[in-house]
Scaffold this motif. Sequence first.
Motif, PDB file in Angstrom:
ATOM      1  N   TRP A 299      67.234  25.989  39.262  1.00 21.87           N
ATOM      2  CA  TRP A 299      66.376  27.012  39.834  1.00 21.87           C
ATOM      3  C   TRP A 299      66.066  28.095  38.816  1.00 21.87           C
ATOM      4  O   TRP A 299      66.486  28.038  37.658  1.00 21.87           O
ATOM      5  CB  TRP A 299      67.007  27.602  41.086  1.00 21.87           C
ATOM      6  CG  TRP A 299      68.333  28.310  40.903  1.00 21.87           C
ATOM      7  CD1 TRP A 299      68.578  29.431  40.172  1.00 21.87           C
ATOM      8  CD2 TRP A 299      69.585  27.955  41.500  1.00 21.87           C
ATOM      9  NE1 TRP A 299      69.899  29.810  40.280  1.00 21.87           N
ATOM     10  CE2 TRP A 299      70.547  28.913  41.101  1.00 21.87           C
ATOM     11  CE3 TRP A 299      69.996  26.942  42.369  1.00 21.87           C
ATOM     12  CZ2 TRP A 299      71.869  28.885  41.512  1.00 21.87           C
ATOM     13  CZ3 TRP A 299      71.315  26.897  42.780  1.00 21.87           C
ATOM     14  CH2 TRP A 299      72.249  27.855  42.353  1.00 21.87           C
ATOM     15  N   LEU A 300      65.335  29.098  39.247  1.00 26.39           N
ATOM     16  CA  LEU A 300      65.069  30.273  38.425  1.00 26.39           C
ATOM     17  C   LEU A 300      65.213  31.498  39.314  1.00 26.39           C
ATOM     18  O   LEU A 300      64.648  31.565  40.396  1.00 26.39           O
ATOM     19  CB  LEU A 300      63.658  30.223  37.831  1.00 26.39           C
ATOM     20  CG  LEU A 300      63.334  31.345  36.829  1.00 26.39           C
ATOM     21  CD1 LEU A 300      64.154  31.177  35.546  1.00 26.39           C
ATOM     22  CD2 LEU A 300      61.840  31.348  36.499  1.00 26.39           C
ATOM     23  N   TRP A 301      65.981  32.475  38.805  1.00 33.17           N
ATOM     24  CA  TRP A 301      66.270  33.653  39.622  1.00 33.17           C
ATOM     25  C   TRP A 301      66.597  34.826  38.718  1.00 33.17           C
ATOM     26  O   TRP A 301      66.985  34.656  37.561  1.00 33.17           O
ATOM     27  CB  TRP A 301      67.452  33.383  40.552  1.00 33.17           C
ATOM     28  CG  TRP A 301      67.759  34.495  41.522  1.00 33.17           C
ATOM     29  CD1 TRP A 301      68.805  35.374  41.475  1.00 33.17           C
ATOM     30  CD2 TRP A 301      67.008  34.839  42.687  1.00 33.17           C
ATOM     31  NE1 TRP A 301      68.747  36.238  42.543  1.00 33.17           N
ATOM     32  CE2 TRP A 301      67.653  35.935  43.302  1.00 33.17           C
ATOM     33  CE3 TRP A 301      65.842  34.334  43.277  1.00 33.17           C
ATOM     34  CZ2 TRP A 301      67.169  36.532  44.469  1.00 33.17           C
ATOM     35  CZ3 TRP A 301      65.365  34.923  44.437  1.00 33.17           C
ATOM     36  CH2 TRP A 301      66.029  36.009  45.028  1.00 33.17           C
ATOM     37  N   ALA A 302      66.418  36.000  39.234  1.00 33.48           N
ATOM     38  CA  ALA A 302      66.906  37.219  38.582  1.00 33.48           C
ATOM     39  C   ALA A 302      67.422  38.146  39.654  1.00 33.48           C
ATOM     40  O   ALA A 302      66.779  38.310  40.702  1.00 33.48           O
ATOM     41  CB  ALA A 302      65.799  37.905  37.793  1.00 33.48           C
ATOM     42  N   TRP A 303      68.580  38.724  39.442  1.00 36.36           N
ATOM     43  CA  TRP A 303      68.985  39.876  40.235  1.00 36.36           C
ATOM     44  C   TRP A 303      68.448  41.083  39.497  1.00 36.36           C
ATOM     45  O   TRP A 303      68.785  41.333  38.332  1.00 36.36           O
ATOM     46  CB  TRP A 303      70.497  39.945  40.384  1.00 36.36           C
ATOM     47  CG  TRP A 303      71.050  39.077  41.470  1.00 36.36           C
ATOM     48  CD1 TRP A 303      71.934  38.046  41.330  1.00 36.36           C
ATOM     49  CD2 TRP A 303      70.768  39.172  42.876  1.00 36.36           C
ATOM     50  NE1 TRP A 303      72.212  37.490  42.563  1.00 36.36           N
ATOM     51  CE2 TRP A 303      71.512  38.157  43.522  1.00 36.36           C
ATOM     52  CE3 TRP A 303      69.954  40.005  43.642  1.00 36.36           C
ATOM     53  CZ2 TRP A 303      71.479  37.960  44.899  1.00 36.36           C
ATOM     54  CZ3 TRP A 303      69.912  39.812  45.023  1.00 36.36           C
ATOM     55  CH2 TRP A 303      70.671  38.803  45.635  1.00 36.36           C
ATOM     56  N   ALA A 304      67.574  41.803  40.167  1.00 38.15           N
ATOM     57  CA  ALA A 304      66.827  42.873  39.518  1.00 38.15           C
ATOM     58  C   ALA A 304      66.940  44.169  40.306  1.00 38.15           C
ATOM     59  O   ALA A 304      67.264  44.162  41.501  1.00 38.15           O
ATOM     60  CB  ALA A 304      65.363  42.462  39.377  1.00 38.15           C
ATOM     61  N   LEU A 305      66.650  45.276  39.639  1.00 36.10           N
ATOM     62  CA  LEU A 305      66.720  46.593  40.263  1.00 36.10           C
ATOM     63  C   LEU A 305      65.313  47.092  40.546  1.00 36.10           C
ATOM     64  O   LEU A 305      64.465  47.138  39.643  1.00 36.10           O
ATOM     65  CB  LEU A 305      67.461  47.565  39.350  1.00 36.10           C
ATOM     66  CG  LEU A 305      68.882  47.157  38.948  1.00 36.10           C
ATOM     67  CD1 LEU A 305      69.516  48.234  38.074  1.00 36.10           C
ATOM     68  CD2 LEU A 305      69.745  46.886  40.164  1.00 36.10           C
ATOM     69  N   ALA A 306      65.073  47.456  41.800  1.00 35.44           N
ATOM     70  CA  ALA A 306      63.761  47.927  42.229  1.00 35.44           C
ATOM     71  C   ALA A 306      63.910  49.242  42.978  1.00 35.44           C
ATOM     72  O   ALA A 306      64.968  49.544  43.541  1.00 35.44           O
ATOM     73  CB  ALA A 306      63.091  46.882  43.121  1.00 35.44           C
ATOM     74  N   ILE A 307      62.834  50.010  43.000  1.00 38.01           N
ATOM     75  CA  ILE A 307      62.844  51.322  43.651  1.00 38.01           C
ATOM     76  C   ILE A 307      61.966  51.268  44.892  1.00 38.01           C
ATOM     77  O   ILE A 307      60.755  51.032  44.790  1.00 38.01           O
ATOM     78  CB  ILE A 307      62.315  52.408  42.699  1.00 38.01           C
ATOM     79  CG1 ILE A 307      63.131  52.431  41.399  1.00 38.01           C
ATOM     80  CG2 ILE A 307      62.359  53.776  43.378  1.00 38.01           C
ATOM     81  CD1 ILE A 307      62.569  53.372  40.343  1.00 38.01           C
ATOM     82  N   PRO A 308      62.543  51.469  46.069  1.00 40.77           N
ATOM     83  CA  PRO A 308      61.728  51.476  47.288  1.00 40.77           C
ATOM     84  C   PRO A 308      60.809  52.691  47.317  1.00 40.77           C
ATOM     85  O   PRO A 308      61.165  53.774  46.831  1.00 40.77           O
ATOM     86  CB  PRO A 308      62.766  51.536  48.407  1.00 40.77           C
ATOM     87  CG  PRO A 308      63.980  52.133  47.782  1.00 40.77           C
ATOM     88  CD  PRO A 308      63.973  51.683  46.349  1.00 40.77           C
ATOM     89  N   ALA A 309      59.636  52.511  47.894  1.00 41.19           N
ATOM     90  CA  ALA A 309      58.658  53.603  47.952  1.00 41.19           C
ATOM     91  C   ALA A 309      59.151  54.779  48.776  1.00 41.19           C
ATOM     92  O   ALA A 309      58.644  55.896  48.640  1.00 41.19           O
ATOM     93  CB  ALA A 309      57.347  53.076  48.525  1.00 41.19           C
TER      94      ALA A 309
END
Length: 436
Positions: A299-309
């Motif tokens: 598979w392909l995956w990233a655990w990433a950091l995002a900022i909610p609006a």
Amino acid sequence: MSYTTGILCGICTVGIAATIAAADNHATTITIATVNNGDMMRMQGYTDHFTQETGIVVDWVTLEENILRQLITADITTNTGDFDIMTIGMYETPIWAANGWLIPLDDLSEGYDAADILPAMVDGLSYDGSLYAAPFYGESSMVMYRTDLMDAAGLVMPTAPTWDFIAEAAAAMTDREADINGICLRGKAGWGEGGALITAMSNSFGARWFDEDWNAQFDTQPWADTIHFFMKLMAESGPSTYATNGFNENLNLFNQGKCGIWIDATVAASFVTGAESTVADSAGFALAPDNGLGRRSNWLWAWALAIPASTDQEAAAKQFIEWATGTGYIELVAENEGWANVPPGARTSLYEHPEYQALPFAQMTMESILSADPKNATVEPSPYIGIQFAAIPEFASIASEVSQEFSAAYTGQQTVEDALAKAQILTTQAMTAAGY
């Protein structure tokens, strides 16, 4: 009282002292929801460095994967605003960005060097040309195995094994009296747990979730072949608890010397070769298996950091993201714990570093990531992007139910045929209701 201590006490990691300090000093505080994987836990241990550099205090909510997804999905869809940063992946990012739920990350500083992020990670974490989540680590999946047990069985692991070879090797390495399972694979319900493994595996058997007209495909022979093969493999060579085992459970089994083969996320390589592994000196690596049909099961995956609006701490959240996903954090971990323990799979420069290139799993990790193609994951044409998921809003809910049906088959509560029939019906109903 903070949200984390008041609501989720007992199931999350909380910076209680940091929260008290923030209250006393009126410092800026950000709250981050994350998964309880090893690299994320390691990052929390270095948070004091970030606070010392910036004066920004970090509150952590750390949860098991399935619970994390439920919590942050509820928060983002209701605009509750309990979190300033969320740990999400390639499935959620483009969907949530399209809905206006995330803040774009196009204005990160020049020193952050966004161009250094691996193209595969940028593609999966972007929407309409903008990056909406920064990868903390990226991964594919691969075979991890005990070289000593493989040698004792008189077998040699190919660089690119087939599922038939994996089954043969697993049977040869199984020793029930010594509590050694030939193979450990995820069976735990959840679209990102056992659901991810079985979907990626199904690709190599010629299965797909939907045909080009969005018709469910669980009533096909490739899906039946996938589930029957998986269950036979696990019954003969896997642990008795495989139906409830996920990433962390299988990691523990492998590190305790109780698995001959483990097929899972490439990020696990640093753990199976680390200090907590009893088999670190005999860990080998290979590409995820295929079935002779031109598709591997990685598979392909990233655990990433995002900022909610919904955050009111955008600037502080971006500072943390630059710190945690930048090259400086990689160097910090390398200096204190060695290059084997840095978060992998996110930056090109990491795989150009001589000390990282020397690690036994570095090349196989990169080859696995590069061989994963989310736009061309199935043998027969499919209308969706994604390998272990279909990048449509309805998928998470549907796949969670489907994985429950599969797990019920794994535990003998129903037949494979019944599980697939139910999966076909519930998927068809959901897609029809959604207007496909």
